[in-house]
Scaffold this active site. Structure first.
Site, PDB file in Angstrom:
ATOM      1  N   ASP A  51       4.373   3.127  -2.438  1.00 20.04           N
ATOM      2  CA  ASP A  51       3.856   1.939  -1.754  1.00 20.04           C
ATOM      3  C   ASP A  51       4.559   1.812  -0.417  1.00 20.04           C
ATOM      4  O   ASP A  51       5.607   2.446  -0.199  1.00 20.04           O
ATOM      5  CB  ASP A  51       4.057   0.666  -2.580  1.00 20.04           C
ATOM      6  CG  ASP A  51       3.014  -0.397  -2.275  1.00 20.04           C
ATOM      7  OD1 ASP A  51       3.044  -0.959  -1.162  1.00 20.04           O
ATOM      8  OD2 ASP A  51       2.166  -0.684  -3.141  1.00 20.04           O
ATOM      9  N   ASP A  72       3.751   5.204   4.076  1.00 19.43           N
ATOM     10  CA  ASP A  72       2.524   4.700   4.678  1.00 19.43           C
ATOM     11  C   ASP A  72       1.430   5.730   4.428  1.00 19.43           C
ATOM     12  O   ASP A  72       1.399   6.787   5.070  1.00 19.43           O
ATOM     13  CB  ASP A  72       2.728   4.480   6.176  1.00 19.43           C
ATOM     14  CG  ASP A  72       1.465   3.997   6.877  1.00 19.43           C
ATOM     15  OD1 ASP A  72       0.451   3.754   6.185  1.00 19.43           O
ATOM     16  OD2 ASP A  72       1.497   3.868   8.119  1.00 19.43           O
ATOM     17  N   TYR A 164     -14.799  -2.167   4.345  1.00 18.71           N
ATOM     18  CA  TYR A 164     -14.230  -2.093   2.993  1.00 18.71           C
ATOM     19  C   TYR A 164     -15.246  -1.506   2.013  1.00 18.71           C
ATOM     20  O   TYR A 164     -14.926  -0.591   1.235  1.00 18.71           O
ATOM     21  CB  TYR A 164     -13.798  -3.483   2.546  1.00 18.71           C
ATOM     22  CG  TYR A 164     -13.139  -3.523   1.190  1.00 18.71           C
ATOM     23  CD1 TYR A 164     -11.843  -3.042   1.017  1.00 18.71           C
ATOM     24  CD2 TYR A 164     -13.800  -4.046   0.088  1.00 18.71           C
ATOM     25  CE1 TYR A 164     -11.227  -3.076  -0.224  1.00 18.71           C
ATOM     26  CE2 TYR A 164     -13.195  -4.091  -1.153  1.00 18.71           C
ATOM     27  CZ  TYR A 164     -11.914  -3.607  -1.302  1.00 18.71           C
ATOM     28  OH  TYR A 164     -11.311  -3.645  -2.547  1.00 18.71           O
ATOM     29  N   LYS A 168     -14.995   2.096  -0.105  1.00 22.24           N
ATOM     30  CA  LYS A 168     -14.971   2.103  -1.566  1.00 22.24           C
ATOM     31  C   LYS A 168     -16.196   2.800  -2.152  1.00 22.24           C
ATOM     32  O   LYS A 168     -16.112   3.462  -3.192  1.00 22.24           O
ATOM     33  CB  LYS A 168     -14.859   0.668  -2.096  1.00 22.24           C
ATOM     34  CG  LYS A 168     -13.527   0.004  -1.782  1.00 22.24           C
ATOM     35  CD  LYS A 168     -12.365   0.770  -2.388  1.00 22.24           C
ATOM     36  CE  LYS A 168     -11.046   0.045  -2.248  1.00 22.24           C
ATOM     37  NZ  LYS A 168      -9.919   0.752  -2.900  1.00 22.24           N
ATOM     38  N   THR A 198      -4.995 -11.232  -8.027  1.00 21.60           N
ATOM     39  CA  THR A 198      -3.912 -10.490  -7.371  1.00 21.60           C
ATOM     40  C   THR A 198      -3.721 -11.060  -5.962  1.00 21.60           C
ATOM     41  O   THR A 198      -4.535 -11.882  -5.503  1.00 21.60           O
ATOM     42  CB  THR A 198      -4.248  -8.994  -7.241  1.00 21.60           C
ATOM     43  OG1 THR A 198      -5.329  -8.855  -6.304  1.00 21.60           O
ATOM     44  CG2 THR A 198      -4.661  -8.386  -8.579  1.00 21.60           C
ATOM     45  N   THR A 201      -6.766 -11.263  -3.677  1.00 24.70           N
ATOM     46  CA  THR A 201      -7.732 -12.342  -3.872  1.00 24.70           C
ATOM     47  C   THR A 201      -7.443 -13.499  -2.922  1.00 24.70           C
ATOM     48  O   THR A 201      -8.363 -14.229  -2.533  1.00 24.70           O
ATOM     49  CB  THR A 201      -7.684 -12.838  -5.333  1.00 24.70           C
ATOM     50  OG1 THR A 201      -7.848 -11.721  -6.205  1.00 24.70           O
ATOM     51  CG2 THR A 201      -8.785 -13.845  -5.600  1.00 24.70           C
TER      52      THR A 201
END
Length: 257
Positions: A51, A72, A164, A168, A198, A201
């Site tokens: 991460d 990164d 986005y 996806k 999470t 959201t």
């Protein structure tokens, strides 16, 4: 103290379903990636966690006894070295979970070319490059797996989510292409979570929009990160040994409702 969780939602005791398996998990500092890391560790896996959030990542790694790599993933030049370092520490590699991702909202007119590339770099390029770098190591292990985290938005886009949703949706197709190319040595599957409770959201602008969105969910609620983790566990374990190239929506019925 009595457990107030409904009986059908209570977690079963760890069954060592991943005993001895070495798995690389990205996006492990928070949210779904962290839930996957915790569950996999409880099921006996040895983990390398990745991460960009250094403090949170190291806290999770210390909690579950995993290796931590601050990286990164938008920097393509670092990915081959990351995988080699993780495999060197783990000794081999049996599984890869691509759970890292970034969100982006805005109309097509508002999305800059720079932001478009940033989203694609993390959400699409990084999973591809990680799969490519991991392939020879995964082929050396029996029953190896890749699980990519896409989104229900990749199946059924919302307005003002072009970057986005595209990233996806392309990740879903990438999973199918890799499943064909890597078979039979490596199984590749894709999870498409809906709205999960999470930090991501919190990017929704207001409570009213959240409630309107949940009207599209047959189950009428936000999902939990541990519910997505259970799906990732299934697709990484031998319980799914005859499943590859599938796209599993963990979305409370959003994409069919």
């Amino acid at each position: 103290m009595t457990d107030a969780t409904p009986r059908h939602l209570r977690q079963s005791p760890p069954a060592d379903r991943l005993g001895g398996r070495a798995v690389l998990v990205t996006g492990a500092a928070q949210g779904i990636g962290r839930a996957i890391a915790r569950l996999f560790a409880a099921e006996g896996a040895r983990l390398a966690l990745v991460d960009l959030k250094a403090r949170e990542l190291k806290d999770v790694a210390a909690e579950i006894g995993a290796e931590a790599y601050v990286c990164d993933l938008g920097d393509a030049a670092r990915i081959d070295g990351l995988v080699e370092a993780a495999v060197s520490r783990l000794g081999h590699l049996d599984g890869l979970v691509n759970a890292a991702g970034i969100h982006s909202a805005g109309s097509v007119a508002e999305i800059t070319a720079t932001r478009w590339r940033e989203v694609m770099a993390v959400n699409l390029d990084a999973p591809f490059l990680l799969c490519r770098a991991a392939e020879p190591h995964l082929r050396a292990s029996e029953g190896s797996t890749i699980v990519n985290l896409s989104s229900a938005t990749g199946l059924s886009p919302f307005p003002n989510r072009a970057a986005y949703a595209t990233s996806k949706g392309a990740l879903i197709t990438l999973g199918k292409a890799l499943a064909m190319e890597f078979a039979p040595a490596i199984r590749v599957n894709t999870l498409c979570p809906g709205l999960i409770d999470t930090p991501m959201t919190a990017l929704l602008p207001n409570h009213n929009q959240l409630q309107q969105t949940l009207q599209r969910y047959a189950l009428g609620r936000l999902g939990r990160d541990d519910e997505v983790a259970q799906a990732a566990l299934f697709l990484t374990s031998n319980a799914s040994s005859f499943i590859t190239g599938t796209t599993l929506a963990v979305d409370g019925g959003r994409t069919f409702h």
